[in-house]
Motif scaffolding. Structure first.
Motif, mmCIF file in Angstrom:
data_model
loop_
_atom_site.group_PDB
_atom_site.id
_atom_site.type_symbol
_atom_site.label_atom_id
_atom_site.label_comp_id
_atom_site.label_asym_id
_atom_site.label_seq_id
_atom_site.Cartn_x
_atom_site.Cartn_y
_atom_site.Cartn_z
ATOM 1 N N ASN A 307 -0.179 13.217 -10.935
ATOM 2 C CA ASN A 307 0.086 12.900 -12.341
ATOM 3 C C ASN A 307 1.106 11.783 -12.491
ATOM 4 O O ASN A 307 1.582 11.540 -13.582
ATOM 5 C CB ASN A 307 0.563 14.158 -13.078
ATOM 6 N N ALA A 308 1.442 11.105 -11.376
ATOM 7 C CA ALA A 308 2.352 9.941 -11.411
ATOM 8 C C ALA A 308 3.776 10.305 -11.831
ATOM 9 O O ALA A 308 4.525 9.418 -12.234
ATOM 10 C CB ALA A 308 1.802 8.833 -12.312
ATOM 11 N N ASP A 309 4.159 11.569 -11.725
ATOM 12 C CA ASP A 309 5.515 11.985 -12.104
ATOM 13 C C ASP A 309 6.390 12.044 -10.851
ATOM 14 O O ASP A 309 6.194 12.908 -9.991
ATOM 15 C CB ASP A 309 5.469 13.364 -12.781
ATOM 16 N N MET A 310 7.363 11.133 -10.762
ATOM 17 C CA MET A 310 8.205 11.086 -9.559
ATOM 18 C C MET A 310 9.211 12.231 -9.499
ATOM 19 O O MET A 310 9.729 12.540 -8.420
ATOM 20 C CB MET A 310 8.905 9.727 -9.437
ATOM 21 N N LEU A 311 9.505 12.884 -10.623
ATOM 22 C CA LEU A 311 10.344 14.094 -10.526
ATOM 23 C C LEU A 311 9.535 15.222 -9.887
ATOM 24 O O LEU A 311 10.060 16.031 -9.118
ATOM 25 C CB LEU A 311 10.857 14.533 -11.905
ATOM 26 N N GLU A 312 8.235 15.270 -10.197
ATOM 27 C CA GLU A 312 7.392 16.271 -9.522
ATOM 28 C C GLU A 312 7.277 15.946 -8.028
ATOM 29 O O GLU A 312 7.287 16.843 -7.192
ATOM 30 C CB GLU A 312 6.006 16.330 -10.163
ATOM 31 N N ARG A 313 7.208 14.651 -7.714
ATOM 32 C CA ARG A 313 7.148 14.251 -6.291
ATOM 33 C C ARG A 313 8.410 14.712 -5.577
ATOM 34 O O ARG A 313 8.366 15.165 -4.440
ATOM 35 C CB ARG A 313 6.976 12.741 -6.214
ATOM 36 N N GLU A 314 9.552 14.615 -6.260
ATOM 37 C CA GLU A 314 10.805 15.097 -5.679
ATOM 38 C C GLU A 314 10.719 16.591 -5.378
ATOM 39 O O GLU A 314 11.216 17.061 -4.364
ATOM 40 C CB GLU A 314 11.945 14.947 -6.675
ATOM 41 N N MET A 315 10.105 17.317 -6.310
ATOM 42 C CA MET A 315 9.970 18.762 -6.086
ATOM 43 C C MET A 315 9.119 19.012 -4.825
ATOM 44 O O MET A 315 9.435 19.869 -4.009
ATOM 45 C CB MET A 315 9.332 19.436 -7.290
ATOM 46 N N PHE A 316 8.033 18.223 -4.659
ATOM 47 C CA PHE A 316 7.208 18.387 -3.455
ATOM 48 C C PHE A 316 8.025 18.080 -2.194
ATOM 49 O O PHE A 316 7.883 18.753 -1.174
ATOM 50 C CB PHE A 316 5.982 17.466 -3.506
ATOM 51 N N ILE A 317 8.877 17.057 -2.289
ATOM 52 C CA ILE A 317 9.740 16.726 -1.138
ATOM 53 C C ILE A 317 10.648 17.919 -0.828
ATOM 54 O O ILE A 317 10.833 18.305 0.318
ATOM 55 C CB ILE A 317 10.576 15.462 -1.439
ATOM 56 N N GLY A 318 11.190 18.505 -1.886
ATOM 57 C CA GLY A 318 12.065 19.663 -1.707
ATOM 58 C C GLY A 318 11.332 20.836 -1.080
ATOM 59 O O GLY A 318 11.828 21.482 -0.145
ATOM 60 N N LEU A 319 10.130 21.112 -1.584
ATOM 61 C CA LEU A 319 9.356 22.250 -1.068
ATOM 62 C C LEU A 319 8.943 22.012 0.386
ATOM 63 O O LEU A 319 9.063 22.891 1.238
ATOM 64 C CB LEU A 319 8.097 22.454 -1.914
ATOM 65 N N ARG A 320 8.454 20.799 0.667
ATOM 66 C CA ARG A 320 7.923 20.490 2.007
ATOM 67 C C ARG A 320 9.028 20.488 3.056
ATOM 68 O O ARG A 320 8.791 20.732 4.231
ATOM 69 C CB ARG A 320 7.219 19.126 1.956
ATOM 70 N N ASN A 321 10.253 20.144 2.617
ATOM 71 C CA ASN A 321 11.377 20.040 3.554
ATOM 72 C C ASN A 321 12.333 21.227 3.462
ATOM 73 O O ASN A 321 13.426 21.185 4.014
ATOM 74 C CB ASN A 321 12.136 18.727 3.305
ATOM 75 N N ASN A 322 11.911 22.248 2.709
ATOM 76 C CA ASN A 322 12.719 23.462 2.563
ATOM 77 C C ASN A 322 14.128 23.171 2.052
ATOM 78 O O ASN A 322 15.112 23.685 2.571
ATOM 79 C CB ASN A 322 12.777 24.226 3.900
#
Ligand SMILES: [Zn+2]
Length: 398
Positions: A307-322
């Motif tokens: 959805n082109a939302d970089m705050l959501e991308r940050e959340m994915f970074i957080g989840l993927r990297n614990n």
């Protein structure tokens, strides 16, 4: 376009409330400021202020946003997806100018004020994608800055005529030379990378290479990229996108490679996908590697997501990297803000005096809350002009 604006009662990175004065598109002062007569004021209502978000890797030319749903039946392998896309592109109404505009507007509505877009260059579509995205770049220049990468999606040397088209794209003003899996797609890593870096040297451009290659193969390609970066003195101007090989294999080899990347000034872009091995962002950051992030394709023939939302991308970074601690979540924020700005060489980036007046206001108490909860209804300022208010792109922007 650059304006004057007083953004009152905001909390930069969650700090105490303050005001930010923008003059002629640049931040002139931060502190308690009394507006002068006629000064436009944006009441920040105590929201968190962040610098404009940086989308460091997407594909504006081929999103299917606004088109009927595309039924994806592509095969599993990378080459299946590449060939599927080239075939499907002939039947779907994908106008790169229209699609890139839809995609860029969506990104802007979420607070992105800078985008690097890879754009396909191949013997079927030629440079039509480059021309289409350049039209969008011009049309939306007051809302978002767009940097283009000439991307040989179907291979560089395996399809004769592609190098000449890459040259044409660079002559049109494309900022960066792209590349793709030097071993796995062109099956000629030396030839592929020598060609990419020769183009960069001849035209004075940057380099950004998609590297999906796994394990030892990917690490080998990375070594060749580092060698060429050093030989041409291109520290700070080369990026490797994805770099899945850094999330695989022998710990010692990966650790040595991460330090070599830091030393050579090669940046890493991650999308933090849930389905693939990924570079560990905290390990990269500790070693001094510049890390940025991107959405990659949004709803295209490769995949239906995004959805082109970089705050959501940050959340994915957080989840993927614990990442759970607040200070770790700040690492995720830095990746989509200052990391992206450093990787892409953006001047005047940030929220201090002298920086460009780009910012996004988010209804969150802290940076960690902004990353984890990614509140919507954001307000976005570009060079002192309010371009999005409460999630709605203002019509004056078009
Ligand atoms: Zn990509």
């Amino acid at each position: 376009m650059a304006d004057d604006l007083l953004v009152s009662n905001v909390r930069p990175y969650g700090a105490e409330p303050t005001d930010i004065l923008i003059r002629a598109g640049h931040i002139a002062a931060v502190g308690m400021i009394t507006p002068t007569a006629g000064m436009p004021v944006l009441d920040g209502m105590g929201k968190l202020a962040l610098p404009g978000l940086v989308e460091a890797h997407t594909h504006l030319d081929k999103s299917l946003l606004g088109l009927p749903w595309y039924r994806n039946e592509a095969g599993e392998r990378l080459i299946d997806k590449i060939e599927n896309e080239r075939a499907v592109r002939k039947t779907l109404p994908i106008d790169p100018a229209r699609q890139s505009r839809r995609h860029a507007m969506l990104a802007v509505s979420h607070g992105t004020t800078f985008i690097r877009s890879h754009v396909d260059v191949d013997t079927d579509c030629g440079v039509s994608g480059i021309e289409g995205v350049m039209a969008t770049r011009e049309a939306l220049a007051d809302l978002v800055a767009i940097d283009l990468v000439a991307f040989p999606q179907s291979g560089l040397l395996v399809r004769p005529g592609t190098v000449e088209l890459m040259e044409q794209a660079l002559r049109l003003g494309t900022e960066t030379v792209g590349g793709l899996d030097p071993c796995a797609i062109d099956r000629d890593p030396k030839g592929h990378l020598d060609t990419v870096f020769a183009l960069a040297e001849r035209f004075g451009r940057n380099v950004d290479i998609h590297l999906h290659e796994p394990g030892e193969m990917g690490l080998f390609s990375m070594e060749l990229i580092i060698e060429r970066t050093r030989a041409l003195g291109m520290a700070g101007r080369v990026m490797i996108s994805h770099a899945f090989c850094l999330g695989m294999g022998d710990h010692g080899s990966v650790d040595a490679m991460i330090h070599a990347l830091a030393d050579a000034g090669v940046a890493i872009m991650t999308t933090a996908p849930a389905s693939r091995p990924v570079p560990a962002v905290t390990q990269l950051a500790r070693a001094g590697v510049v890390v940025c992030a991107g959405s990659d394709g949004i709803r295209d023939t490769w995949g239906p997501y995004g959805n082109a939302d970089m705050l959501e991308r940050e959340m994915f970074i957080g989840l993927r990297n614990n990442l759970r601690r607040d200070d770790d979540l700040r690492i995720a924020l830095d990746i989509v803000t200052t990391g992206g700005a450093t990787a892409l060489g953006l001047p005047d980036y940030g929220l201090t005096p002298g920086c460009g007046g780009d910012m996004v206001l988010v209804a969150a108490e802290t940076v960690a809350e902004a990353v984890a909860q990614r509140p919507g209804m954001r307000t976005v300022v570009k060079r002192g002009r309010v371009i999005v208010r409460d999630g709605e792109v203002r019509p004056a922007g078009l």
